[in-house]
Design a protein around this motif. Structure first.
Motif, PDB file in Angstrom:
ATOM      1  N   ALA A 139       0.828  -1.209   0.000  1.00  0.00           N
ATOM      2  CA  ALA A 139       0.000   0.000   0.000  1.00  0.00           C
ATOM      3  C   ALA A 139       0.861   1.257   0.000  1.00  0.00           C
ATOM      4  CB  ALA A 139      -0.935  -0.004   1.212  1.00  0.00           C
ATOM      5  N   ALA A 140       1.965   1.249   0.748  1.00  0.00           N
ATOM      6  CA  ALA A 140       2.853   2.409   0.790  1.00  0.00           C
ATOM      7  C   ALA A 140       3.539   2.625  -0.555  1.00  0.00           C
ATOM      8  CB  ALA A 140       3.891   2.232   1.897  1.00  0.00           C
ATOM      9  N   ILE A 141       3.973   1.542  -1.177  1.00  0.00           N
ATOM     10  CA  ILE A 141       4.610   1.660  -2.499  1.00  0.00           C
ATOM     11  C   ILE A 141       3.600   2.178  -3.514  1.00  0.00           C
ATOM     12  CG2 ILE A 141       5.688   0.372  -4.383  1.00  0.00           C
ATOM     13  CD1 ILE A 141       6.853  -1.517  -2.287  1.00  0.00           C
ATOM     14  N   ALA A 142       2.383   1.639  -3.481  1.00  0.00           N
ATOM     15  CA  ALA A 142       1.350   2.073  -4.418  1.00  0.00           C
ATOM     16  C   ALA A 142       1.054   3.563  -4.255  1.00  0.00           C
ATOM     17  CB  ALA A 142       0.075   1.254  -4.209  1.00  0.00           C
ATOM     18  N   GLU A 143       0.991   4.036  -3.010  1.00  0.00           N
ATOM     19  CA  GLU A 143       0.729   5.459  -2.769  1.00  0.00           C
ATOM     20  C   GLU A 143       1.848   6.319  -3.352  1.00  0.00           C
ATOM     21  OE1 GLU A 143       0.521   8.637   0.952  1.00  0.00           O
ATOM     22  OE2 GLU A 143       0.231   6.491   1.356  1.00  0.00           O
ATOM     23  N   ALA A 144       3.108   5.902  -3.115  1.00  0.00           N
ATOM     24  CA  ALA A 144       4.245   6.664  -3.635  1.00  0.00           C
ATOM     25  C   ALA A 144       4.254   6.656  -5.164  1.00  0.00           C
ATOM     26  CB  ALA A 144       5.549   6.099  -3.091  1.00  0.00           C
TER      27      ALA A 144
END
Length: 409
Positions: free
Chosen positions: A213-218
């Motif tokens: 989820a963090a990678i997708a947001e970035a």
């Protein structure tokens, strides 16, 4: 059968109570290599990892290998046939990349502090230069004028956001990497005046991240930022490198990255990018994720020593070959890499030991109070997850011990 404590073995097999790497049982491989310590990288796992990525990611996403993760020439040559491009961070890495079958146009060069000689070599070869500062851009223009060539460039952007939960953050604050996002418009105007061949942007926020989820947001924020900046660029956006950040599990309790979730979120970003800028190529730049789990570091026990009730296995390897496993390559609180006695994997007595190297420093520690098979002089210690940031990221010259060997099997 007793497996090594929390040691990932997706790429390795147990054969006759021994670790099997490629087609060779560990003692036989050690005999063929000729001596310890050595690193072994398994071709099959790397092929499988690239294939799994291709299957999970949306069509059209290009995959680049970040050579800094593992610059072994034989491995890089193999990787050149599997990926769409190679990213380098020094003149030495550039030479290795140029020696592969990849055309220079599919090689990019990032990193602060590029020398004039490195810039000249890159421009002459037609390599893409990721601009890290306004000063560097001016120097690139001078090199191009001297050579009578138009340098190919992308602007590395230091975004105003970070990749959350990263082992190492590369954006979101003050730093030596890239041009601060708010300064990019002015730099783009100057870039147009200099007549450089602008391809696009490189936005890299962090590394070693296991939170999809963090990678997708970035990634989503990187695409939004690139499209906003592209409106002020001197030429259409042809390339967007959004870095990688994909992590691998090293320690107990860590879970592998959810590739499926990342593929779904990235498909949405691809659709947005194609709608706004159809000619833009989207690049993922990965290093650790491609090679870390494909490698092991192998050293030999020289002596079994008991001190005040604690058992120490003293080996011919250590932090001078594998700084990361010693905990001295970015760990705030030291944790053990997965370590095992590679020729004693099944059955037999077990004990709690510390594995140490031959260096005159208490930092030379490969495993601290870890349970593993009972071992003695001559046995082989294996450190898993060692395919990335191993030998080339370690102080190999410290105390003058022999260098570790590397093999691709």
């Amino acid at each position: 059968m007793t497996a090594p404590l929390h040691a990932p073995q997706r790429q390795f097999a147990v054969h006759d109570d021994c670790l099997q790497i490629g087609a060779l049982a560990l003692p036989r491989l050690a005999q063929r290599v000729g001596r310890t310590p050595f690193y072994a990288y398994e071709r099959g796992h790397i092929h499988q990892r690239v294939a799994a990525l291709r299957q999970a990611l949306p069509a059209g996403v290009q995959l680049h290998y970040a050579m800094k993760a593992n610059p072994m020439p034989a491995l890089v040559h193999m990787m050149a046939a599997l990926v769409d491009g190679i990213d380098v961070a020094s003149g030495g890495e550039l030479k290795t990349a140029l020696d592969t079958t990849l055309p220079p146009a599919r090689i990019s060069f990032a990193g602060p502090g590029k020398t004039d000689a490195e810039l000249a070599c890159a421009v002459a070869a037609g390599v893409l230069l990721n601009v890290e500062s306004e000063r560097e851009m001016e120097r690139i223009a001078i090199v191009g004028e001297r050579q009578g060539l138009t340098p190919r460039v992308a602007v590395r952007v230091n975004p105003d956001f970070e990749l959350k939960h990263s082992g190492m953050k590369m954006g979101g604050g003050a730093g030596q990497f890239g041009v601060d996002a708010q300064l990019v418009p002015a730099l783009l105007r100057r870039l147009g005046q200099l007549g450089l061949d602008f391809l696009g942007f490189h936005i890299f926020c962090g590394s070693q991240n296991l939170a999809a989820a963090a990678i997708a947001e970035a990634q989503a924020r990187s695409v939004q930022l690139a499209l906003a900046l592209a409106a002020q660029a001197p030429a259409p956006l042809r390339l967007l490198n959004i870095g990688g950040g994909f992590g691998v599990p090293y320690f107990p309790g860590e879970r592998p990255l959810d590739l499926g979730a990342l593929g779904e979120s990235l498909a949405l970003q691809m659709a947005l990018l194609r709608a706004a800028s159809p000619a833009t190529r989207l690049v993922l730049e990965l290093g650790r994720y491609l090679v870390a789990e494909a490698g092991v570091y192998v050293c030999r026990v020289l002596e079994r020593k008991v001190s005040r009730g604690r058992v120490f296995l003293i080996t011919d390897g250590g932090l001078h070959h594998h700084l990361a496993a010693s905990g001295n390559f970015g760990q705030v609180i030291r944790k053990n890499y997965p370590v095992a006695i590679g020729n004693r994997l099944a059955g037999g007595p077990r004990e709690t030991v510390s594995v140490v190297g031959p260096l005159c420093t208490p930092l030379d520690l490969l495993a601290d109070q870890m349970e593993m098979a009972k071992a003695d002089a001559g046995d082989l210690v294996v450190v898993f997850q060692s395919g990335a940031y191993g030998l080339s990221a370690s102080p190999a010259a410290f105390l003058g011990h022999p260098a570790a060997l590397e093999v691709l099997v």
